[in-house]
Design a protein around this motif. Structure first.
Motif, PDB file in Angstrom:
ATOM      1  N   TYR A 155       0.856  -1.188   0.000  1.00 23.95           N
ATOM      2  CA  TYR A 155       0.000   0.000   0.000  1.00 23.95           C
ATOM      3  C   TYR A 155       0.890   1.235   0.000  1.00 23.95           C
ATOM      4  O   TYR A 155       1.886   1.304   0.731  1.00 23.95           O
ATOM      5  CB  TYR A 155      -0.910   0.019   1.228  1.00 23.95           C
TER       6      TYR A 155
ATOM      7  N   ASP B 288      -0.775  10.329  -4.611  1.00 27.08           N
ATOM      8  CA  ASP B 288      -0.711   8.890  -4.884  1.00 27.08           C
ATOM      9  C   ASP B 288      -1.536   8.157  -3.842  1.00 27.08           C
ATOM     10  O   ASP B 288      -1.494   8.500  -2.653  1.00 27.08           O
ATOM     11  CB  ASP B 288       0.730   8.367  -4.845  1.00 27.08           C
TER      12      ASP B 288
ATOM     13  N   ASP C  89      -2.615   3.900  -3.784  1.00 28.83           N
ATOM     14  CA  ASP C  89      -2.814   2.630  -4.474  1.00 28.83           C
ATOM     15  C   ASP C  89      -2.437   1.459  -3.570  1.00 28.83           C
ATOM     16  O   ASP C  89      -1.673   1.607  -2.624  1.00 28.83           O
ATOM     17  CB  ASP C  89      -1.994   2.571  -5.766  1.00 28.83           C
TER      18      ASP C  89
ATOM     19  N   GLU D  36      -1.805  -3.160  -3.870  1.00 26.27           N
ATOM     20  CA  GLU D  36      -1.613  -4.299  -4.778  1.00 26.27           C
ATOM     21  C   GLU D  36      -1.541  -5.590  -3.975  1.00 26.27           C
ATOM     22  O   GLU D  36      -0.940  -5.627  -2.899  1.00 26.27           O
ATOM     23  CB  GLU D  36      -0.338  -4.125  -5.596  1.00 26.27           C
TER      24      GLU D  36
ATOM     25  N   LYS E 241      -4.385  -4.836  -8.720  1.00 21.82           N
ATOM     26  CA  LYS E 241      -3.907  -3.531  -8.276  1.00 21.82           C
ATOM     27  C   LYS E 241      -5.004  -2.488  -8.458  1.00 21.82           C
ATOM     28  O   LYS E 241      -5.686  -2.470  -9.483  1.00 21.82           O
ATOM     29  CB  LYS E 241      -2.659  -3.109  -9.053  1.00 21.82           C
ATOM     30  N   ARG E 242      -5.164  -1.637  -7.448  1.00 17.97           N
ATOM     31  CA  ARG E 242      -6.155  -0.555  -7.476  1.00 17.97           C
ATOM     32  C   ARG E 242      -5.434   0.766  -7.288  1.00 17.97           C
ATOM     33  O   ARG E 242      -4.629   0.925  -6.369  1.00 17.97           O
ATOM     34  CB  ARG E 242      -7.181  -0.754  -6.359  1.00 17.97           C
ATOM     35  N   ASP E 243      -5.716   1.719  -8.185  1.00 15.34           N
ATOM     36  CA  ASP E 243      -5.087   3.038  -8.137  1.00 15.34           C
ATOM     37  C   ASP E 243      -6.173   4.100  -8.271  1.00 15.34           C
ATOM     38  O   ASP E 243      -6.932   4.101  -9.248  1.00 15.34           O
ATOM     39  CB  ASP E 243      -4.056   3.182  -9.264  1.00 15.34           C
ATOM     40  N   TRP E 244      -6.238   5.016  -7.291  1.00 18.79           N
ATOM     41  CA  TRP E 244      -7.272   6.043  -7.290  1.00 18.79           C
ATOM     42  C   TRP E 244      -6.846   7.328  -7.994  1.00 18.79           C
ATOM     43  O   TRP E 244      -7.679   8.215  -8.167  1.00 18.79           O
ATOM     44  CB  TRP E 244      -7.676   6.374  -5.852  1.00 18.79           C
TER      45      TRP E 244
ATOM     46  N   SER F 269      -7.085   2.614 -13.530  1.00 17.07           N
ATOM     47  CA  SER F 269      -7.558   2.547 -12.146  1.00 17.07           C
ATOM     48  C   SER F 269      -7.488   1.144 -11.555  1.00 17.07           C
ATOM     49  O   SER F 269      -7.279   0.981 -10.356  1.00 17.07           O
ATOM     50  CB  SER F 269      -8.988   3.072 -12.069  1.00 17.07           C
ATOM     51  N   ARG F 270      -7.676   0.122 -12.378  1.00 10.01           N
ATOM     52  CA  ARG F 270      -7.630  -1.262 -11.892  1.00 10.01           C
ATOM     53  C   ARG F 270      -6.858  -2.131 -12.874  1.00 10.01           C
ATOM     54  O   ARG F 270      -7.015  -2.006 -14.084  1.00 10.01           O
ATOM     55  CB  ARG F 270      -9.041  -1.832 -11.726  1.00 10.01           C
TER      56      ARG F 270
END
Length: 297
Positions: free
Chosen positions: A127, A138, A140, A142, A164-167, A172-173
């Motif tokens: 994280y 940042d 995100d 994983e 993986k998730r990234d806002w 984004s995914r």
């Protein structure tokens, strides 16, 4: 007399294969498997012989039945039956910088490695969050899991599933599911290095466009090495690959770092992580440098 003694060892140094029909072939064994023998003969060159027709073999004067040789070869190729072992750790890096731009950064990584019998399992979770002047830059996380099943002492099949998730990024995914062969080049108490090649199914979700699904190949590596009486550990892991088609082309994700044990259960870690993606929607270039403390078990 010297000439005679010089000639006598020559036939003794040769290998002899005795066939079921009573014939024998003398030469140098170049390669032997469960199904075939390859012998270099001075008269006939390289000869390929079906292993089913070989009754016994004489190695430079020492005779060995084929059944004993095959049993010995199978024993050498069998995967090692490792006892249960588990090791892992939690690395935490926190940074606060009070300057023209106030920066708050947190990086957490959890790792676990379990070995039992012919199986090896690897888990990883991470994280990362960064704020600059109270604005999030940042954010995100994983998750990844890789099971490995050894079929010989060095060859194995590996699977991998990751999410993986990234806002903050347009990608984004990311979800990936892969399978392929691997090879353990060496594995000792001081060092280990393995490579694997995976066929991977990928699914990318975007913030500004429909999701994308595609297949790709990927090369993965795992390396670690202890130095100076195990005071330092150098580690490196990652994967790189290219899509067969679609908007996403090249992918590269890797980490390299050093751990220094402070106590039996705590260590200081320094590392660099890179996450690069070539994509028609967004070319992602993330590089993270971290220094922090780790708890090991």
């Amino acid at each position: 007399m010297l000439l005679c003694w010089a000639w006598i060892p020559l036939p003794l140094a040769a290998d002899t294969l005795w066939l079921e029909n009573g014939d024998r072939i003398t030469g140098t064994v170049l390669r032997h498997t469960v199904s075939e023998w390859q012998v270099a003969s001075d008269v006939a060159g390289i000869i390929h012989i079906d292993a089913a027709h070989v009754s016994r073999v004489e190695w430079s004067g020492a005779e060995m039945p084929v059944s004993d040789f095959l049993a010995e070869a199978r024993e050498r190729n069998r995967p090692e039956d490792h006892p249960f072992s588990s090791r892992g750790g939690l690395d935490v890096a926190v940074e606060y910088e009070n300057s023209a731009v106030d920066t708050h950064e947190v990086d957490i990584a959890l790792r676990q490695h379990v070995t039992q019998g012919v199986w090896r399992h690897r888990w990883r979770a991470s994280y990362h969050r960064e704020h600059r002047d109270n604005e999030r830059r940042d954010n995100d996380w994983e998750l990844a899991y890789s099971p490995e099943r050894f079929v010989t002492r060095q060859r194995f099949w590996q699977g991998r599933v990751s999410s993986k998730r990234d806002w903050e990024e347009d990608i984004s995914r990311r979800f990936a599911l892969g399978l392929g062969p691997g090879y353990q080049l060496w594995n000792t108490e001081q060092s280990a290095f393995s490579l694997s090649a995976l066929l991977t199914y990928n699914r990318f979700a975007y913030a500004s466009q429909p999701e994308e699904r595609f297949y790709s190949w990927a090369l993965q590596w795992q390396f670690n090495r202890h130095f100076w009486q195990e005071l330092f550990e150098l580690y490196a892991a990652g994967r790189t690959g290219r899509a067969f088609s679609g908007a996403t082309g090249f992918q590269f994700n890797a980490e390299i770092g050093v751990r220094y044990p402070l106590t039996e259960w705590m260590s200081l870690n320094m590392g660099v992580e890179a996450d690069w993606v070539e994509n028609s929607a967004e070319d992602l270039r993330d590089t993270l440098y971290h220094v922090g403390l780790g708890v090991n078990w």
